[in-house]
Design a protein around this motif. Structure first.
Motif, short mmCIF file in Angstrom:
data_model
loop_
_atom_site.label_atom_id
_atom_site.label_comp_id
_atom_site.label_asym_id
_atom_site.label_seq_id
_atom_site.Cartn_x
_atom_site.Cartn_y
_atom_site.Cartn_z
N SER A 197 0.83 -1.20 0.00
CA SER A 197 0.00 0.00 0.00
C SER A 197 0.87 1.25 0.00
O SER A 197 2.05 1.21 0.36
CB SER A 197 -0.94 0.02 1.21
OG SER A 197 -0.21 -0.06 2.42
N THR A 198 0.27 2.36 -0.40
CA THR A 198 1.01 3.61 -0.55
C THR A 198 1.27 4.29 0.78
O THR A 198 0.45 4.23 1.70
CB THR A 198 0.23 4.58 -1.45
OG1 THR A 198 -1.10 4.74 -0.94
CG2 THR A 198 0.15 4.06 -2.88
N THR A 209 -3.81 9.84 -0.67
CA THR A 209 -4.59 8.64 -0.94
C THR A 209 -3.93 7.44 -0.29
O THR A 209 -2.72 7.41 -0.14
CB THR A 209 -4.60 8.41 -2.47
OG1 THR A 209 -5.11 9.57 -3.10
CG2 THR A 209 -5.43 7.20 -2.85
N GLY A 264 -3.72 3.63 -1.58
CA GLY A 264 -4.03 2.60 -2.55
C GLY A 264 -3.44 1.30 -2.05
O GLY A 264 -2.30 1.28 -1.56
N CYS A 299 -8.78 1.68 -3.25
CA CYS A 299 -8.19 3.01 -3.24
C CYS A 299 -9.21 3.96 -2.61
O CYS A 299 -10.39 3.95 -3.00
CB CYS A 299 -7.85 3.44 -4.66
SG CYS A 299 -6.86 4.95 -4.76
N THR A 356 -9.79 8.04 -0.54
CA THR A 356 -9.19 9.35 -0.27
C THR A 356 -10.25 10.38 0.09
O THR A 356 -11.43 10.21 -0.23
CB THR A 356 -8.41 9.85 -1.51
OG1 THR A 356 -7.72 11.04 -1.20
CG2 THR A 356 -9.35 10.10 -2.66
N SER A 379 -8.62 8.72 -7.78
CA SER A 379 -8.77 7.62 -6.82
C SER A 379 -9.97 6.72 -7.04
O SER A 379 -9.86 5.50 -6.90
CB SER A 379 -8.78 8.18 -5.40
OG SER A 379 -7.56 8.80 -5.10
N GLY A 427 -6.91 5.47 -10.85
CA GLY A 427 -6.37 5.29 -9.51
C GLY A 427 -6.13 3.84 -9.12
O GLY A 427 -5.35 3.56 -8.19
N LEU A 428 -6.78 2.91 -9.80
CA LEU A 428 -6.66 1.49 -9.45
C LEU A 428 -7.02 0.63 -10.65
O LEU A 428 -7.96 0.97 -11.40
CB LEU A 428 -7.62 1.16 -8.29
CG LEU A 428 -7.70 -0.31 -7.86
CD1 LEU A 428 -6.43 -0.72 -7.10
CD2 LEU A 428 -8.93 -0.54 -6.99
N THR A 459 -1.84 0.85 -8.49
CA THR A 459 -2.57 1.96 -7.91
C THR A 459 -1.69 3.20 -7.99
O THR A 459 -0.51 3.11 -8.31
CB THR A 459 -2.98 1.65 -6.45
OG1 THR A 459 -3.86 2.67 -5.97
CG2 THR A 459 -1.77 1.54 -5.54
N THR A 503 -0.98 7.59 -6.63
CA THR A 503 -1.09 8.61 -5.60
C THR A 503 -0.56 9.91 -6.15
O THR A 503 0.23 9.92 -7.09
CB THR A 503 -0.32 8.18 -4.34
OG1 THR A 503 -0.54 9.14 -3.30
CG2 THR A 503 1.17 8.07 -4.60
N SER A 547 -3.06 3.63 -13.93
CA SER A 547 -2.95 2.28 -13.37
C SER A 547 -3.20 1.20 -14.41
O SER A 547 -2.55 0.16 -14.41
CB SER A 547 -3.92 2.12 -12.19
OG SER A 547 -3.51 2.92 -11.11
#
Length: 343
Positions: free
Chosen positions: A43-44, A203, A205, A219, A221, A235, A241-242, A252, A254, A266
């Motif tokens: 994850s981010t 975000t 993700g 994802c 946000t 997002s 975003g995904l 994903t 950000t 993405s």
């Protein structure tokens, strides 16, 4: 004298021992071989560590990746000290906290909510959209109406701390996103940053692969701080975003979502992995597309991509230095990696 029966038995035994030996050796090889590193969740940003920990509770019990990513991102969605996601998120310029989220499973099913107000866990509403409606996206009042019909409770998402920061911002009303605000502390030169808080407008993700080798992603946000009311970034947009392709991998993003949307970021990363790029190489190429199209803009913004392939290999790349991501698998529970960058 040659004994055919003994020869066949010896050959069969040798073959079996060889197979066992190969299996034992394979278990010690890195993920660059045919060994699949699963289950795994990435994850981010640094705050992904806590989110990964809750996702791992599902994955470590042979749970489904979809359940893992939903449960994982609940953590930042409910954390009022994280002002980039969910409850406590910084509002738009009108003082309204609007949330965006999407989710995608291994079968290609997906759901999203856009500009959703008053709901603690937008990712779970997105999942309901996926599972309970024929649609992919619901927005604004319609998304809220649906959430309430599904039993979600209406709450006030604007915390006193975020309201205070918004009122301070109103004195100048200057909209100027700060690069890597997640990794910077408050100072007087940037009044749109909250005192003592590292997280401001971004975000989480998350991508997971379960023990069955299936992928899912989420994802979520609260979007850019002090944005125009109704603004939507990347997002909640599937492909921006995904994106998840269970044959290939997931990705994903950000950062400044507008640039991700323009490049369908993405989806691009996953398609590059389909062509043979490693996760990091694919993320880098997606970043370079943004830089090539808008070199002057790219100097002043941050966009980062994070990807996981079907082998369990992962990688990331960003325009600017400072992007980080968290990894959790059977060997590493709280690993944070600084992603490579162009600048």
């Amino acid at each position: 004298m040659f004994n055919r029966r003994k020869f066949l038995k010896a050959s069969a035994l040798s073959t079996a021992l060889l197979a066992i030996g190969k299996k034992s050796i394979a278990n010690t090889l890195p993920s660059s071989t045919n060994v699949i590193n699963k289950p795994i969740v990435i994850s981010t940003w640094d705050f992904g560590v806590a989110a990964n920990a809750d996702a791992w509770k599902v994955l470590s019990k042979n749970g489904r990746a979809l359940d893992a990513v939903e449960q994982g991102v609940w953590v930042p969605e409910a954390d009022e000290s994280n002002q980039s996601v969910g409850y406590g998120g910084l509002p738009d310029r009108d003082g309204k906290v609007t949330l965006d989220a999407c989710i995608m499973d291994e079968l290609g099913n997906c759901g999203a909510v856009l500009a959703l107000e008053h709901i603690l866990h937008p990712i779970s509403v997105a999942r309901k959209v996926m599972e309970k409606t024929p649609h992919v996206m619901l927005a604004g009042d319609g998304a809220l109406q649906f959430a309430l019909e599904q039993g979600f409770k209406k709450i006030n998402l604007l915390t006193p701390a975020s309201e205070k920061a918004w009122k301070e911002w109103l004195k100048t009303a200057k909209y100027e996103p700060v690069i890597n605000i997640e990794n910077k502390l408050y100072d007087k030169a940037a009044p749109n940053k909250l005192p003592g808080n590292k997280y401001n407008h971004d975000t989480i993700g998350m991508i997971a692969m379960d023990a069955q080798g299936n992928l899912s992603g989420a994802c979520t946000t609260s979007g850019m701080a002090y944005k125009l009311h109704g603004r939507i970034g990347d997002s909640p947009i599937i492909g921006a975003g995904l994106y998840i392709d269970n044959e290939i991998g997931g990705a994903t993003s950000t950062g400044v979502g507008e640039e991700v949307v323009r490049n369908v970021g993405s989806f691009l990363v996953v398609e590059l992995m389909r062509q043979g790029y490693s996760p990091e190489e694919a993320c880098k190429e997606a970043v370079m597309r943004i830089i090539k199209k808008k070199p002057e803009t790219a100097k002043n913004i941050q966009v980062g991509f994070l990807a996981l392939n079907k082998k369990g290999e992962y990688g990331a790349y960003a325009i600017q230095k400072g992007f980080s991501y968290a990894v959790c698998d059977s060997q590493k529970q709280d690993l944070v990696i600084k992603g490579k960058s162009y600048y």
